[in-house]
Design an enzyme around this catalytic site. Structure first.
Site, mmCIF file in Angstrom:
data_model
loop_
_atom_site.group_PDB
_atom_site.id
_atom_site.type_symbol
_atom_site.label_atom_id
_atom_site.label_comp_id
_atom_site.label_asym_id
_atom_site.label_seq_id
_atom_site.Cartn_x
_atom_site.Cartn_y
_atom_site.Cartn_z
ATOM 1 N N ALA A 195 0.801 -1.220 0.000
ATOM 2 C CA ALA A 195 0.000 0.000 0.000
ATOM 3 C C ALA A 195 0.833 1.268 0.000
ATOM 4 O O ALA A 195 0.433 2.282 -0.594
ATOM 5 C CB ALA A 195 -0.943 -0.006 1.200
ATOM 6 N N CYS A 320 28.189 3.044 -4.023
ATOM 7 C CA CYS A 320 28.690 4.008 -3.042
ATOM 8 C C CYS A 320 27.658 4.314 -1.968
ATOM 9 O O CYS A 320 27.994 4.829 -0.908
ATOM 10 C CB CYS A 320 29.053 5.321 -3.741
#
Length: 460
Positions: A195, A320
């Site tokens: 949802a 990263c």
């Protein structure tokens, strides 16, 4: 502050907020009880189930509410595999599924099952014929997302579903990213969704299991939700989820056209405004609100921080930004650049002004990060180039290995090679991607004392 990360969690829809507040007063009782308060709660739960089932395209008694989309996926996969254990223990999934599917697959494999990951093309889509070839006589279940959560590519669900039907294999579709925008193509056997992806409250998932699909609930038995989701139902949240799903689907036709035009603007303008950028994902068969691009010579985490400081909330699949320092499995499976990756996913109501301001801010943010990292500027080749060079980037993380490669490639003659030594997993993906973008030849990977040696031949 423009929020451009709706693919992670969409802002709570106004209809969800209204329904949640109303249901807090009316839906707090146990819907399994026969007293007045229990009957009132049961009516709310039944009405929410009917509304959600209509949006999903199934019968109300085929749909269960779970505590999250991840729980729906885990329960759907484990239940379908257990229900068809006499057929076999083989599971087929695409290589770009959500982590909830891949974690379930890894768990299944650890218990003695077998798993086939179906590869994708450079746009992130599976080939239906290739997926069909992965189905075997002992295949108990196949999984395919409706659309990818990182690059927005829409998968050929209908075609794969037809092949699964011919093979007698049920297909589970993770529809978390698309259900609030459009109906899922028919032919699926199980469907999961969440949802908070469409503007409902967090903590509500959907699991639909078609009648006739063999399904055996795993774990301790419970009477709630047909035994498929243990625990007391959060009726206010469920009511809000169903109400918001109906609302966003009613708005979807017009809003999708508007958001798609904004995404097209980002897709076309970013490569013009920012040099050395790769826009990834299918440009046509895609979600209307999502675009992903990767910037060479950029640390993804630093770029996200710079954009956040400028007032824009985005996400990234760069290694990263990950605690594991591994690139996104989606970008890796596609074979595209991962460093400096930015995912923009626009929520309902995003304005043209918000997008234009993002396009104004982005070039400076990227240039600033590149300058801090010492990224190469266009430069003339060295006067006396060496036939080959070795770059030692061991112990250095993305995007440094690629930056060092770019700095020295002009130091070898055309036909010469540069060997990059790196122990960063991202280099295995990003160096070949850099070669494709810069029209250089990626010779291949060789073993090294530490990490790997990546060999690049200069072509121009």
């Amino acid at each position: 502050m423009p929020y451009f990360d709706a693919a992670s969690a969409a802002p709570l829809h106004p209809v969800a907020r209204q329904a949640l507040l109303a249901a807090l007063d009316e839906g707090w009782a146990d819907p399994a009880r026969l007293h007045r308060e229990g009957r009132r709660a049961r009516l709310l739960l039944d009405a929410a189930r009917e509304a959600a089932a209509e949006a999903v395209g199934c019968r109300p008694d085929e749909l269960s509410f779970t505590s999250s989309g991840t729980r729906a996926v885990h329960s759907g996969i484990s239940g379908a595999l257990a229900g068809r254990r006499r057929v076999g223990r083989h599971l087929a999934v695409s290589a770009v599924e959500h982590s909830s599917v891949l974690h379930s697959a890894a768990d299944h494999e650890s218990r003695g099952g077998t798993v086939t990951e179906v590869p994708v093309d450079r746009s992130g889509a599976v080939d239906p014929a290739g997926y069909g070839a992965a189905l075997r006589e002992d295949t108990a279940l196949a999984c395919l997302q409706s659309a990818n959560h990182e690059v927005g590519t829409v998968q050929p669900v209908a075609e794969v579903a037809a092949l699964c039907r011919e093979a007698g294999v049920p297909l589970l579709v993770d529809a978390a990213q698309s259900l609030g925008l459009e109906p899922v193509p028919g032919g699926w056997s199980l469907l999961a969704a969440s949802a908070h992806k469409w503007g409902g409250p967090a903590g509500v998932g959907l699991l639909a299991v078609r009648k006739g699909v063999r399904f055996a609930v795993q774990g301790p038995a419970d009477e709630r939700e047909s035994g498929r989701a243990a625990g007391f139902e959060d009726i206010p949240a469920i009511v809000a989820a169903a109400a918001s799903l109906r609302a966003v689907r009613a708005e979807a036709a017009a809003e999708s056209v508007r958001l798609s035009a904004l995404v097209d603007r980002i897709r076309s303008r970013v490569p013009v405004l920012v040099p050395d950028v790769e826009v990834v994902g299918d440009p046509v068969r895609r979600l209307p609100h999502l675009v992903t691009f990767s910037c060479l010579y950029v640390d993804g985490e630093t770029l996200l921080h710079e954009l956040d400081r400028a007032g824009f909330s985005v996400s990234s699949g760069s290694s990263c930004t990950s605690s594991t320092l591994a690139p996104s499995h989606v970008l890796k499976a596609m074979g595209v650049l991962s460093e400096g990756n930015v995912r923009v996913s626009l929520p309902t109501g995003t304005t043209e002004e918000d997008v234009d301001r993002f396009l104004d801010v982005l070039p400076g943010a990227v240039a600033g990060v590149r300058e801090k990292l010492g990224a190469p500027a266009p430069a003339a080749p060295a006067a006396a180039p060496a036939a080959s060079l070795v770059v030692d980037a061991l112990g250095r993380r993305c995007p440094i290995p690629v930056i060092e490669l770019a700095k020295v490639i002009g130091g070898v003659p055309v036909g010469g090679t540069v060997t990059v030594l790196s122990d960063d997993e991202a280099a295995r993906l990003d160096i070949p991607a850099w070669c494709a973008m810069r029209e250089q030849e990626y010779v291949g990977e060789e073993p090294a004392d530490r990490g790997s040696a990546y060999v690049v031949r200069r072509l121009s």
